[in-house]
Enzyme design. Structure first.
Site, PDB file in Angstrom:
ATOM      1  N   LYS A  80       0.873  -1.177   0.000  1.00  0.00           N
ATOM      2  CA  LYS A  80       0.000   0.000   0.000  1.00  0.00           C
ATOM      3  C   LYS A  80       0.907   1.223   0.000  1.00  0.00           C
ATOM      4  O   LYS A  80       2.063   1.157   0.440  1.00  0.00           O
ATOM      5  CB  LYS A  80      -0.864  -0.004   1.266  1.00  0.00           C
ATOM      6  CG  LYS A  80      -2.158   0.757   1.143  1.00  0.00           C
ATOM      7  CD  LYS A  80      -3.275  -0.105   0.565  1.00  0.00           C
ATOM      8  CE  LYS A  80      -4.549   0.702   0.399  1.00  0.00           C
ATOM      9  NZ  LYS A  80      -5.679  -0.088  -0.040  1.00  0.00           N
ATOM     10  N   GLY A 180     -24.597   3.081   3.517  1.00  0.00           N
ATOM     11  CA  GLY A 180     -23.716   3.697   2.526  1.00  0.00           C
ATOM     12  C   GLY A 180     -24.080   3.260   1.129  1.00  0.00           C
ATOM     13  O   GLY A 180     -23.882   2.103   0.752  1.00  0.00           O
ATOM     14  N   VAL A 184     -19.937   1.370  -4.225  1.00  0.00           N
ATOM     15  CA  VAL A 184     -20.189  -0.065  -4.075  1.00  0.00           C
ATOM     16  C   VAL A 184     -21.617  -0.326  -3.592  1.00  0.00           C
ATOM     17  O   VAL A 184     -22.319  -1.181  -4.136  1.00  0.00           O
ATOM     18  CB  VAL A 184     -19.185  -0.705  -3.085  1.00  0.00           C
ATOM     19  CG1 VAL A 184     -19.446  -2.199  -2.965  1.00  0.00           C
ATOM     20  CG2 VAL A 184     -17.752  -0.470  -3.540  1.00  0.00           C
TER      21      VAL A 184
HETATM   22  P1  NAD Z   1     -17.972   5.774  -1.493  1.00  0.00           P
HETATM   23  O1  NAD Z   1     -17.273   6.910  -0.848  1.00  0.00           O
HETATM   24  O2  NAD Z   1     -18.353   5.870  -2.927  1.00  0.00           O
HETATM   25  O3  NAD Z   1     -19.319   5.417  -0.685  1.00  0.00           O
HETATM   26  C1  NAD Z   1     -19.416   5.481   0.701  1.00  0.00           C
HETATM   27  C2  NAD Z   1     -20.784   6.039   1.007  1.00  0.00           C
HETATM   28  O4  NAD Z   1     -20.977   5.996   2.425  1.00  0.00           O
HETATM   29  C3  NAD Z   1     -20.955   7.500   0.582  1.00  0.00           C
HETATM   30  O5  NAD Z   1     -22.137   7.640  -0.186  1.00  0.00           O
HETATM   31  C4  NAD Z   1     -21.032   8.259   1.905  1.00  0.00           C
HETATM   32  O6  NAD Z   1     -21.882   9.386   1.835  1.00  0.00           O
HETATM   33  C5  NAD Z   1     -21.616   7.199   2.823  1.00  0.00           C
HETATM   34  N1  NAD Z   1     -21.356   7.405   4.255  1.00  0.00           N
HETATM   35  C6  NAD Z   1     -20.260   7.926   4.846  1.00  0.00           C
HETATM   36  N2  NAD Z   1     -20.421   7.955   6.182  1.00  0.00           N
HETATM   37  C7  NAD Z   1     -21.641   7.431   6.423  1.00  0.00           C
HETATM   38  C8  NAD Z   1     -22.377   7.187   7.610  1.00  0.00           C
HETATM   39  N3  NAD Z   1     -21.903   7.493   8.814  1.00  0.00           N
HETATM   40  N4  NAD Z   1     -23.601   6.633   7.502  1.00  0.00           N
HETATM   41  C9  NAD Z   1     -24.126   6.336   6.293  1.00  0.00           C
HETATM   42  N5  NAD Z   1     -23.465   6.546   5.131  1.00  0.00           N
HETATM   43  C10 NAD Z   1     -22.238   7.081   5.207  1.00  0.00           C
HETATM   44  O7  NAD Z   1     -17.040   4.502  -1.224  1.00  0.00           O
HETATM   45  P2  NAD Z   1     -17.116   3.104  -1.955  1.00  0.00           P
HETATM   46  O8  NAD Z   1     -16.103   3.062  -3.040  1.00  0.00           O
HETATM   47  O9  NAD Z   1     -18.533   2.757  -2.241  1.00  0.00           O
HETATM   48  O10 NAD Z   1     -16.578   2.146  -0.793  1.00  0.00           O
HETATM   49  C11 NAD Z   1     -17.391   1.830   0.316  1.00  0.00           C
HETATM   50  C12 NAD Z   1     -16.559   1.041   1.332  1.00  0.00           C
HETATM   51  O11 NAD Z   1     -16.063  -0.145   0.727  1.00  0.00           O
HETATM   52  C13 NAD Z   1     -15.331   1.791   1.852  1.00  0.00           C
HETATM   53  O12 NAD Z   1     -15.125   1.415   3.198  1.00  0.00           O
HETATM   54  C14 NAD Z   1     -14.206   1.259   0.995  1.00  0.00           C
HETATM   55  O13 NAD Z   1     -12.952   1.322   1.656  1.00  0.00           O
HETATM   56  C15 NAD Z   1     -14.638  -0.178   0.812  1.00  0.00           C
HETATM   57  N6  NAD Z   1     -14.102  -0.804  -0.402  1.00  0.00           N
HETATM   58  C16 NAD Z   1     -14.371  -0.264  -1.615  1.00  0.00           C
HETATM   59  C17 NAD Z   1     -13.868  -0.866  -2.758  1.00  0.00           C
HETATM   60  C18 NAD Z   1     -14.179  -0.322  -4.127  1.00  0.00           C
HETATM   61  O14 NAD Z   1     -13.965  -1.019  -5.128  1.00  0.00           O
HETATM   62  N7  NAD Z   1     -14.691   0.897  -4.241  1.00  0.00           N
HETATM   63  C19 NAD Z   1     -13.095  -2.040  -2.656  1.00  0.00           C
HETATM   64  C20 NAD Z   1     -12.861  -2.585  -1.392  1.00  0.00           C
HETATM   65  C21 NAD Z   1     -13.363  -1.957  -0.271  1.00  0.00           C
END
Ligand code: NAD
Length: 347
Positions: A80, A180, A184
Site C-alpha cells: 500500500k 452507505g 459499491v
Molecule cells: P464511497 O465513498 O463511494 O461510498 C461510501 C458512502 O458511504 C458515501 O455515499 C457516503 O456518503 C456514505 N457514508 C459515509 N459515512 C456514512 C455514515 N456514517 N452513515 C451512512 N453513510 C455514510 O465509497 P465506496 O467506493 O462505495 O466504498 C465503500 C466502502 O467499501 C469503503 O469502506 C471502501 O474502503 C470499501 N471498499 C471499496 C472498494 C471499491 O472497489 N470501491 C473495494 C474494497 C473496499
C-alpha cells in the site's frame, strides 16, 4: 517514530519513505509480503495529522492487502502507499509523477492503484512515470472503476453467508440493510433488488439516498437508525470500524456482509458477534472483487466472463471458511486470518 518496534509492524519486507522537493511529495510505500507475487495495493492521499499516523495507516493497509490477495487466490502480495497531502488542494500532476517515479524505483515489487483520495485519472498521470499501475481505463474504453466488481463480489459473498447463517439458498424476500449507497453500496443494492430482496438504505448523502430508494422502492432511514432495522442482513458499505461494542449489541440482523474495509472496531468484536448468533463475513474476503479485476488486467488473456467467474469464487471460498469456522467453533474472522497466513506462507 519507531518502525521495527511499531505495534503494526508485522515483519513488512520493505518500507520506503520518498520525498520530492520540487513537487512537495511526502510518501510512504509499505510492502508487507511478496511470497505470492508483487505487492498490489492502492494509493491513499490524505492530510494525515502526523507522519506517525501515515505510517500506522500504511502498515495496517499493506498487511491487509496480503490477506485479501491470498484469500482471493491471486498471485500477488500485499502493499500500500500513502501520500501525506490534501487531495482537494495539494494533488498536482507534478506530485503524482514524482509518486510514479518512486513506484518505478521499486522495480515492480509494488504495483499501485486507486484508493481514497486518488482517482483513475490520477493513475493515468502516475502511469506517465511507471508501468506498475493497475486500475486504468481499458483499451475497450470501459472505466477502470473497481466498484462494480467489488459489489458483485460482495453479492456473491452475501449469498454464501445467507446459506450458512440463515440456511436458505435464494434471496427472494430477504431483507437487507445497507449502510452507505456510494460506489459499491448502490451497485450492491441493485443486485439485491434484482434478486428479490427487500432493502432498507441509509447514507449521510440525502440526495443519493433519496434517488436510490425511489429507484428501487427501498425504505430510506436516518444513518443512526440503520443498526436497529429489523432485517436479516446488515451490509456495511460506508466506513471502517463500524462494528463496535454498542453496534454489535444493537444489531437485529443475523448476518453481516458488506464492502467496508476493517469493519471490526477491535478483533474481539468477532467473538461478540458470534456470541450473539450473528454470522460475520470477513471483510477482506467479501470485498476482493475489485482487486481480482485489477489483477486480471495485468494478464494478456483478460476476459470479462473469466473475471466474473473468479469473483464468484469468493462465494466458494466463504463456503469453505464458514464450514471450517462452524466445525472448529471459532469466528469466521479467525479462520480467515489463519487461512490467509497459510496461503502466503506465514503460519
Ligand atoms: P464511497 O465513498 O463511494 O461510498 C461510501 C458512502 O458511504 C458515501 O455515499 C457516503 O456518503 C456514505 N457514508 C459515509 N459515512 C456514512 C455514515 N456514517 N452513515 C451512512 N453513510 C455514510 O465509497 P465506496 O467506493 O462505495 O466504498 C465503500 C466502502 O467499501 C469503503 O469502506 C471502501 O474502503 C470499501 N471498499 C471499496 C472498494 C471499491 O472497489 N470501491 C473495494 C474494497 C473496499
Amino acid at each position: 517514530m519507531p518502525v521495527f518496534n511499531h505495534p503494526d509492524f508485522d515483519h513488512h519486507q520493505q518500507i520506503v519513505f520518498g520525498s520530492d522537493a520540487a513537487s512537495g511529495l511526502r510518501a510512504i510505500i509499505a510492502i508487507h509480503d511478496t511470497n505470492r507475487g508483487p505487492a498490489l495495493g492502492g494509493l491513499r492521499i490524505y492530510p494525515y495529522a502526523s507522519e506517525a499516523a501515515a505510517l500506522t495507516d500504511v502498515l495496517r493497509l499493506s498487511r491487509g492487502m496480503s490477506y485479501k490477495s491470498a484469500m482471493a487466490d491471486l498471485p500477488l502480495g500485499g502493499g500500500k502507499a500513502v501520500i501525506i497531502a490534501d487531495p482537494r488542494t495539494e494533488k498536482t500532476p507534478a506530485l503524482l509523477r514524482a509518486m510514479g517515479r518512486l513506484v518505478e524505483s521499486l522495480g515492480g515489487a509494488y504495483i499501485t492503484a486507486e484508493d481514497s483520495g486518488s482517482s483513475e485519472a490520477d493513475m493515468q498521470t502516475i502511469a506517465e512515470a511507471t508501468a506498475h499501475v493497475g486500475g486504468l481505463r481499458r483499451a475497450s474504453g470501459e472505466s477502470g472503476d473497481p466498484s462494480p466488481f467489488t459489489a458483485w463480489g460482495v453479492f456473491c459473498a452475501l449469498k454464501s453467508a445467507v446459506r450458512h447463517g440463515l440456511g436458505r439458498d435464494d434471496l427472494e424476500g430477504l431483507s437487507v440493510a445497507i449502510q452507505g449507497v456510494g460506489h459499491v453500496g448502490a451497485h450492491l443494492a441493485r443486485h439485491l433488488h434484482a434478486a428479490g430482496a427487500r432493502l432498507v438504505l441509509t447514507d449521510v448523502n440525502q440526495v443519493a439516498l433519496t434517488h436510490l430508494a425511489e429507484e428501487l422502492g427501498a425504505e430510506p432511514v436516518a444513518p443512526e437508525t440503520i443498526f436497529d432495522a429489523e432485517v436479516d442482513v446488515f451490509a456495511p458499505c460506508a466506513m471502517g470500524a463500524v462494528l463496535d461494542e454498542s453496534v454489535v449489541e444493537r444489531l437485529e440482523a443475523r448476518v453481516v456482509c458488506g464492502a467496508a474495509n476493517n469493519q471490526l472496531a477491535t478483533p474481539a468484536m468477532a467473538e461478540r458477534l458470534m456470541a450473539r448468533g450473528i454470522l460475520y463475513t470477513p471483510d477482506y474476503v467479501a470485498n476482493a472483487g475489485g482487486v481480482i479485476e485489477i489483477a486480471w488486467q495485468r494478464r494478456d488473456d483478460y476476459d470479462r466472463s473469466a473475471v466474473m467467474d473468479h469473483i464468484e469464487g469468493i462465494g466458494t471460498t466463504l463456503d469453505e471458511l464458514f464450514a471450517r469456522a462452524a466445525r472448529e467453533e471459532v469466528s469466521p474472522a479467525l479462520i480467515a486470518d489463519a487461512m490467509a497466513r497459510e496461503r502466503f506462507g506465514r503460519c
